[in-house]
Design a protein around this motif. Structure first.
Motif, short mmCIF file in Angstrom:
data_model
loop_
_atom_site.label_atom_id
_atom_site.label_comp_id
_atom_site.label_asym_id
_atom_site.label_seq_id
_atom_site.Cartn_x
_atom_site.Cartn_y
_atom_site.Cartn_z
N PRO A 1 -46.13 -41.37 27.32
CA PRO A 1 -44.83 -40.80 27.66
C PRO A 1 -43.84 -41.02 26.52
O PRO A 1 -43.91 -42.01 25.82
CB PRO A 1 -44.39 -41.60 28.90
CG PRO A 1 -45.60 -42.29 29.38
CD PRO A 1 -46.49 -42.47 28.20
N SER B 1 -39.86 -42.35 29.88
CA SER B 1 -40.06 -43.69 30.40
C SER B 1 -38.79 -44.25 31.01
O SER B 1 -38.83 -45.15 31.84
CB SER B 1 -40.56 -44.61 29.30
OG SER B 1 -39.51 -45.02 28.46
N ILE C 1 -39.35 -57.46 34.29
CA ILE C 1 -40.15 -57.04 35.45
C ILE C 1 -40.67 -58.27 36.18
O ILE C 1 -41.28 -59.14 35.57
CB ILE C 1 -41.33 -56.16 34.99
CG1 ILE C 1 -40.81 -54.92 34.26
CG2 ILE C 1 -42.19 -55.76 36.18
CD1 ILE C 1 -41.87 -54.20 33.45
N ILE D 1 -46.00 -47.87 42.19
CA ILE D 1 -45.78 -47.74 40.77
C ILE D 1 -46.38 -48.93 40.03
O ILE D 1 -46.55 -50.01 40.60
CB ILE D 1 -44.27 -47.66 40.45
CG1 ILE D 1 -44.03 -47.12 39.05
CG2 ILE D 1 -43.61 -49.01 40.64
CD1 ILE D 1 -42.57 -46.94 38.72
N ALA D 2 -46.72 -48.70 38.77
CA ALA D 2 -47.10 -49.80 37.88
C ALA D 2 -46.41 -49.55 36.55
O ALA D 2 -46.12 -48.40 36.20
CB ALA D 2 -48.61 -49.84 37.70
N PHE D 3 -46.13 -50.61 35.84
CA PHE D 3 -45.54 -50.45 34.52
C PHE D 3 -46.62 -50.64 33.47
O PHE D 3 -47.39 -51.60 33.55
CB PHE D 3 -44.41 -51.45 34.29
CG PHE D 3 -43.21 -51.15 35.13
CD1 PHE D 3 -42.28 -50.23 34.70
CD2 PHE D 3 -43.03 -51.77 36.34
CE1 PHE D 3 -41.18 -49.92 35.48
CE2 PHE D 3 -41.93 -51.48 37.14
CZ PHE D 3 -41.00 -50.55 36.70
N ALA D 4 -46.66 -49.73 32.52
CA ALA D 4 -47.64 -49.84 31.45
C ALA D 4 -46.90 -50.16 30.16
O ALA D 4 -45.87 -49.56 29.85
CB ALA D 4 -48.42 -48.54 31.30
N VAL D 5 -47.41 -51.12 29.44
CA VAL D 5 -46.78 -51.54 28.19
C VAL D 5 -47.84 -51.63 27.12
O VAL D 5 -48.95 -52.12 27.37
CB VAL D 5 -46.13 -52.93 28.34
CG1 VAL D 5 -45.47 -53.35 27.03
CG2 VAL D 5 -45.13 -52.94 29.47
N HIS D 6 -47.52 -51.12 25.97
CA HIS D 6 -48.41 -51.34 24.83
C HIS D 6 -47.70 -52.21 23.84
O HIS D 6 -46.53 -51.99 23.55
CB HIS D 6 -48.80 -50.03 24.18
CG HIS D 6 -49.72 -50.24 23.02
ND1 HIS D 6 -51.09 -50.32 23.18
CD2 HIS D 6 -49.48 -50.46 21.71
CE1 HIS D 6 -51.63 -50.56 22.00
NE2 HIS D 6 -50.68 -50.65 21.10
N ASN D 7 -48.39 -53.20 23.33
CA ASN D 7 -47.80 -53.88 22.18
C ASN D 7 -48.86 -54.13 21.13
O ASN D 7 -50.04 -54.20 21.39
CB ASN D 7 -47.05 -55.15 22.58
CG ASN D 7 -47.95 -56.24 23.08
OD1 ASN D 7 -49.10 -56.01 23.39
ND2 ASN D 7 -47.39 -57.42 23.16
N LEU E 1 -43.64 -56.63 24.36
CA LEU E 1 -43.79 -57.29 25.66
C LEU E 1 -43.63 -58.78 25.47
O LEU E 1 -44.10 -59.35 24.53
CB LEU E 1 -45.16 -57.01 26.25
CG LEU E 1 -45.49 -57.84 27.50
CD1 LEU E 1 -44.68 -57.36 28.68
CD2 LEU E 1 -46.96 -57.78 27.81
#
Lengths: 249, 249
Positions: free
Chosen positions: A78, A83, A182, A230-236, A243
């Motif tokens: 996204p 987002s 979160i 819902i879920a939160f998606a994070v890339h680091n 994150l």
DNA sequence: TTCCCAAGGTTGGCTGTACAACTCCAACTT
DNA sequence: AAGTTGGAGTTGTACAGCCAACCTTGGGAA
């Protein structure tokens, strides 16, 4: 490629992003060399590197000195704007977003709000309580605090307006940075009434402070989601870390 | 500045990061112009821009064409490695991390594991169940699946070893990318027994897939935290977006 | 066969230059 | 007093080049 008003490296990034999500290089496949891409697009290697650094931050490709870049995943990532906005997010997954403003009030900012929104003593804020739905089912309660200039825009909206971010953008309020926290919290009486759960039931909570390009806070929000919606998606990555864990308050 | 083995832009970034967290420019203050910084550090403007883009991605400074950069916050931002390792995180907040391996097994990978870790049919994985503590209080249950080459390292560790990531790094297993999904789930019997909660109680869940620089998956993990023990903090910006919402499964 | 090494390919890092786009402020005009 | 204009300052974008660090491969040596 399209739109010449966009920076070249963004056009290249968008083009490569499409190629990747279309599976042109496969998952786990290798990208062409930077120099080859540079020649293909008719730009310098520096521009290609800029484009690739965007994809790198989004977690689409890796990078390692000495060998070609590897495609990490082919899922669509996204955009920043999607987002941030519940409405845009809902539409992007094919759900019909809705909601209504339950309560809105212009009040003097308390100490926490002054701190968060960087206001002076005596400044006013708008407090907005809103319930949001997917396909008419309530899934989230949103409590937002706006500084006066932004709150005026929101207050002028129809209480049943689906999106507040669109009118905000139209009025020149741009968000470029957001900081999120979160965790899990228990439902209070408002949550219970609006979401149809019991007081004390666990909710997924996202607290968010957003700022504009000048660094001034634009909103301070607390969203509470029903579990399972819902879920939160994070890339680091080592390239762009974002994150972190924090001790809960 | 220190260590000459580090890239110049990283040294500059670290130096500026310290200056910012020490409050040298204040919160909401303005940074010197890139050209001034370039002269001060004796490097080119390009190198300064590289350093600033790191701070930008961490949400420490904004950037806007035409005007000087603004300091967004002066809080210390955890490094990528700290955010990945429970042990490092716990120490960085002054808590004493602990834990023990409850169960470890080498088994043929099931279909989901093959998909997540990109393995072939017949490949084996190590499944590890572990409880983790802060000051001897259980706060999290961790279920991790490792591909064989990594699992061997973990299996060789003392079951009471505080950290697995340290031995992994010593053996050359490096993580450069991680993708996280955060939501709420209910405790199962293992969770209940190990965390001392009731079956069905809400837990904050983080699922994580980590990959090395070559793009090969290194671990696939699911962590379940007792509510109130932890919160996840995320920064995202138009420059480096990485947060997204997802429909819960 | 197995191991080692050299060569070529590829990305990382850094410099320097040039211009465009934008912000901000002061001086000027109305 | 209010609005406009212009210039200086600043960041964004792009180009070209150079070398270092590193990976992969293949051929030669043991």
């Amino acid at each position: 490629m399209a739109d010449a008003r966009q920076a070249m490296y963004r056009q290249v990034a968008a083009d490569l992003r499409h190629a990747i999500t279309d599976g042109a290089y496969g998952s786990g496949g290798r990208l062409p060399a930077e120099s080859a891409l540079a020649e293909a697009y008719g730009v310098s290697r520096g521009t290609i590197r800029q484009a690739l650094s965007v994809l790198r931050a989004d977690g689409l490709v890796t990078s390692r000195r000495g060998t070609r870049r590897v495609v990490l995943g082919t899922a669509r990532v996204p955009t920043f704007r999607e987002s941030l906005s519940f409405t845009r997010w809902a539409r992007s997954i094919g759900e019909e977003p809705g909601g209504r403003v339950v309560d809105i009030a212009r009040v003097p900012a308390d100490e926490v709000e002054r701190e968060q929104l960087r206001l002076e003593a005596g400044d006013h804020v708008y407090r907005v309580l809103r319930v949001r739905t997917l396909s008419a089912v309530p899934v989230m309660v949103e409590r937002t605090v706006y500084p006066e200039r932004v709150g005026e825009i929101v207050a002028a909206c129809d209480p049943a307006a689906v999106s507040h971010t669109v009118p905000m953008e139209e009025r020149g309020v741009v968000i470029t940075d957001a900081h999120h926290t979160i965790d899990v919290t228990g439902a209070d009486e408002d949550d219970s009434r609006l979401l149809g759960c019991r007081v004390g039931d666990a909710l997924l909570r996202e607290r968010r402070r957003s700022t504009d390009p000048a660094g001034s806070p634009v909103e301070w929000a607390e969203d509470r989601y029903l579990p399972g919606t819902i879920a939160f998606a994070v890339h680091n990555s080592a390239a762009a870390s974002s994150l972190s864990r924090r001790p809960a308050l």
